[in-house]
Design an enzyme around this catalytic site. Sequence first.
Site, PDB file in Angstrom:
ATOM      1  N   LYS A 115      35.916 -41.185 -12.667  1.00 31.74           N
ATOM      2  CA  LYS A 115      36.037 -42.617 -12.415  1.00 31.74           C
ATOM      3  C   LYS A 115      35.196 -43.072 -11.231  1.00 31.74           C
ATOM      4  O   LYS A 115      34.605 -44.142 -11.267  1.00 31.74           O
ATOM      5  CB  LYS A 115      37.510 -42.988 -12.150  1.00 31.74           C
ATOM      6  CG  LYS A 115      38.262 -43.300 -13.411  1.00 31.74           C
ATOM      7  CD  LYS A 115      39.575 -44.006 -13.125  1.00 31.74           C
ATOM      8  CE  LYS A 115      40.311 -44.257 -14.435  1.00 31.74           C
ATOM      9  NZ  LYS A 115      41.717 -44.571 -14.249  1.00 31.74           N
ATOM     10  N   LYS A 165      34.792 -40.784 -24.409  1.00 34.22           N
ATOM     11  CA  LYS A 165      36.126 -41.191 -24.860  1.00 34.22           C
ATOM     12  C   LYS A 165      36.151 -42.699 -25.125  1.00 34.22           C
ATOM     13  O   LYS A 165      35.511 -43.460 -24.396  1.00 34.22           O
ATOM     14  CB  LYS A 165      37.086 -40.818 -23.717  1.00 34.22           C
ATOM     15  CG  LYS A 165      38.527 -41.126 -23.930  1.00 34.22           C
ATOM     16  CD  LYS A 165      39.347 -40.764 -22.696  1.00 34.22           C
ATOM     17  CE  LYS A 165      39.239 -41.819 -21.611  1.00 34.22           C
ATOM     18  NZ  LYS A 165      40.297 -41.787 -20.612  1.00 34.22           N
ATOM     19  N   LYS A 181      39.197 -48.629 -22.566  1.00 39.86           N
ATOM     20  CA  LYS A 181      39.208 -50.077 -22.341  1.00 39.86           C
ATOM     21  C   LYS A 181      38.221 -50.472 -21.254  1.00 39.86           C
ATOM     22  O   LYS A 181      37.858 -51.628 -21.129  1.00 39.86           O
ATOM     23  CB  LYS A 181      40.623 -50.588 -22.020  1.00 39.86           C
ATOM     24  CG  LYS A 181      41.412 -49.799 -21.019  1.00 39.86           C
ATOM     25  CD  LYS A 181      42.920 -50.140 -21.117  1.00 39.86           C
ATOM     26  CE  LYS A 181      43.772 -49.003 -20.588  1.00 39.86           C
ATOM     27  NZ  LYS A 181      45.153 -49.034 -21.002  1.00 39.86           N
TER      28      LYS A 181
HETATM   29  P1  TYM Z   1      46.052 -44.685 -19.867  1.00 38.17           P
HETATM   30  O1  TYM Z   1      46.628 -46.018 -19.608  1.00 38.17           O
HETATM   31  O2  TYM Z   1      44.618 -44.448 -19.531  1.00 38.17           O
HETATM   32  O3  TYM Z   1      46.258 -44.298 -21.371  1.00 38.17           O
HETATM   33  C1  TYM Z   1      47.547 -44.380 -21.980  1.00 38.17           C
HETATM   34  C2  TYM Z   1      47.715 -43.280 -23.011  1.00 38.17           C
HETATM   35  O4  TYM Z   1      46.698 -43.401 -24.013  1.00 38.17           O
HETATM   36  C3  TYM Z   1      46.023 -42.164 -24.157  1.00 38.17           C
HETATM   37  N1  TYM Z   1      44.613 -42.430 -24.450  1.00 38.17           N
HETATM   38  C4  TYM Z   1      43.943 -41.860 -25.463  1.00 38.17           C
HETATM   39  N2  TYM Z   1      44.327 -40.986 -26.411  1.00 38.17           N
HETATM   40  C5  TYM Z   1      43.403 -40.600 -27.314  1.00 38.17           C
HETATM   41  N3  TYM Z   1      42.122 -41.059 -27.299  1.00 38.17           N
HETATM   42  C6  TYM Z   1      41.686 -41.936 -26.361  1.00 38.17           C
HETATM   43  N4  TYM Z   1      40.444 -42.388 -26.376  1.00 38.17           N
HETATM   44  C7  TYM Z   1      42.624 -42.388 -25.388  1.00 38.17           C
HETATM   45  N5  TYM Z   1      42.553 -43.238 -24.338  1.00 38.17           N
HETATM   46  C8  TYM Z   1      43.769 -43.260 -23.773  1.00 38.17           C
HETATM   47  C9  TYM Z   1      46.169 -41.476 -22.807  1.00 38.17           C
HETATM   48  O5  TYM Z   1      46.006 -40.081 -22.914  1.00 38.17           O
HETATM   49  C10 TYM Z   1      47.581 -41.873 -22.424  1.00 38.17           C
HETATM   50  O6  TYM Z   1      48.526 -41.017 -23.040  1.00 38.17           O
HETATM   51  N6  TYM Z   1      47.819 -41.881 -16.130  1.00 38.17           N
HETATM   52  C11 TYM Z   1      48.129 -42.479 -17.395  1.00 38.17           C
HETATM   53  C12 TYM Z   1      49.343 -43.391 -17.369  1.00 38.17           C
HETATM   54  C13 TYM Z   1      50.566 -42.789 -16.768  1.00 38.17           C
HETATM   55  C14 TYM Z   1      51.409 -41.834 -17.390  1.00 38.17           C
HETATM   56  C15 TYM Z   1      52.460 -41.590 -16.435  1.00 38.17           C
HETATM   57  C16 TYM Z   1      51.381 -41.172 -18.611  1.00 38.17           C
HETATM   58  C17 TYM Z   1      51.075 -43.077 -15.548  1.00 38.17           C
HETATM   59  N7  TYM Z   1      52.222 -42.367 -15.339  1.00 38.17           N
HETATM   60  C18 TYM Z   1      53.464 -40.683 -16.711  1.00 38.17           C
HETATM   61  C19 TYM Z   1      52.408 -40.272 -18.875  1.00 38.17           C
HETATM   62  C20 TYM Z   1      53.431 -40.025 -17.927  1.00 38.17           C
HETATM   63  C21 TYM Z   1      46.942 -43.310 -17.853  1.00 38.17           C
HETATM   64  O7  TYM Z   1      46.151 -43.776 -17.082  1.00 38.17           O
HETATM   65  O8  TYM Z   1      46.941 -43.548 -19.181  1.00 38.17           O
END
Ligand code: TYM
Length: 350
Positions: free
Chosen positions: A127, A210, A213
């Site tokens: 990032k 990947k 957003k």
């Molecule tokens: P975030 O908001 O980036 O993404 C949310 C969830 O979507 C999945 N994801 C994907 N899966 C497959 N292909 C993709 N291209 C893709 N893009 C996103 C992510 O793997 C995620 O499961 N750190 C986390 C949020 C978080 C969290 C937590 C998750 C905060 N606290 C506790 C689990 C448990 C995040 O930024 O996800």
Amino acid sequence: MTEAVQTPHVGKAQFTPRVFSGIQPSGGLTLGNYLGALKRFVAMQDEGMETIYCLVDLHAITVWQDPERLRQQTREAAAAFIAAGIDPVKSILFNQSQVSAHAELGWIFNCVARLGWMNRMTQFKDKVGKNAENASLGLYAYPSLMAADILVYHATHVPVGEDQKQHVELTRDIAAKFNHDYKVDFFPLTAPVIEGAATRVMSLRDGSKKMSKSDPSDQSRINLTDDADTIAAKFRKARTDAELLPDTPDGLDGRPEARNLVNIFAALADISVEEVLAQYAGQGFGTFKPALADLAVAKLSPISTEMQRLMADPAEIDRILGNGAERADAIAQPILARTLDIVGMIRSRR
Ligand code: TYM
């Protein structure tokens, strides 16, 4: 149940199986979020475990968010969860900042996690790139807050996409170090649950990146709010190769764009990659892409229509989130209180 979803043990302690996961409300949700996470959240709701799902607004502000847009996007993400099938009675659905125990346990974990561990987090490095000096301290500490999100509920199972695996592993390291340092069996060693055909959905423009957003090109992703024409146009223009579809998954080796579209098809249709190939082997993308676009529209447009209906009543969404936060708080507070006792804090307030 797969091996990944068995109850983990720490020493002699037993933990009731409990699911926690979160999504950042820092922009609209993508097909990656849906297939890698949200669709799995819905499935786990009916597997007999308590399910807690969180819109992690405190994580979102690790990079700049316009306040009014953040509020709007949090409501929109909540609407997406409900439209996709999360039942706010069966599951607990809330936004993170309404349960202060996350931030409090996050601080304690900042004192458990080691700088060396944080320095290995690939997502932080990706990032910030060369601009680390300018990143917020929150972005660096983010995985420790994520560990607190999970462990403040003693959650045992965390459904996520592939990109979050390292963060869930760090959560286990933090739990193990806390248990070791304080000589307790208090926090579970949580398991990531990374399942399905689309645990890593790739950009439609570049099969090595990947789907995200934050990608500057809107053509690279399907947004849950895209209309049918936009979805069809994006799949039509998706980068592919000139070969025909193979009859076995091995035939997709070295063809990341083709593999991505086949994985997306399988995940949307709830079938295996082998079954997709049994249907389309020997055909070109001229046939496959329109079929994929039709499937995606059939699966996604009911969700975006329902989201729009829910977004017309923001007060009702806020009510659901407030109610979920109260239920979440009732689980988190006793766990936080026991943590503070273990650490040696005086709690004498009435
Ligand atoms: P975030 O908001 O980036 O993404 C949310 C969830 O979507 C999945 N994801 C994907 N899966 C497959 N292909 C993709 N291209 C893709 N893009 C996103 C992510 O793997 C995620 O499961 N750190 C986390 C949020 C978080 C969290 C937590 C998750 C905060 N606290 C506790 C689990 C448990 C995040 O930024 O996800």
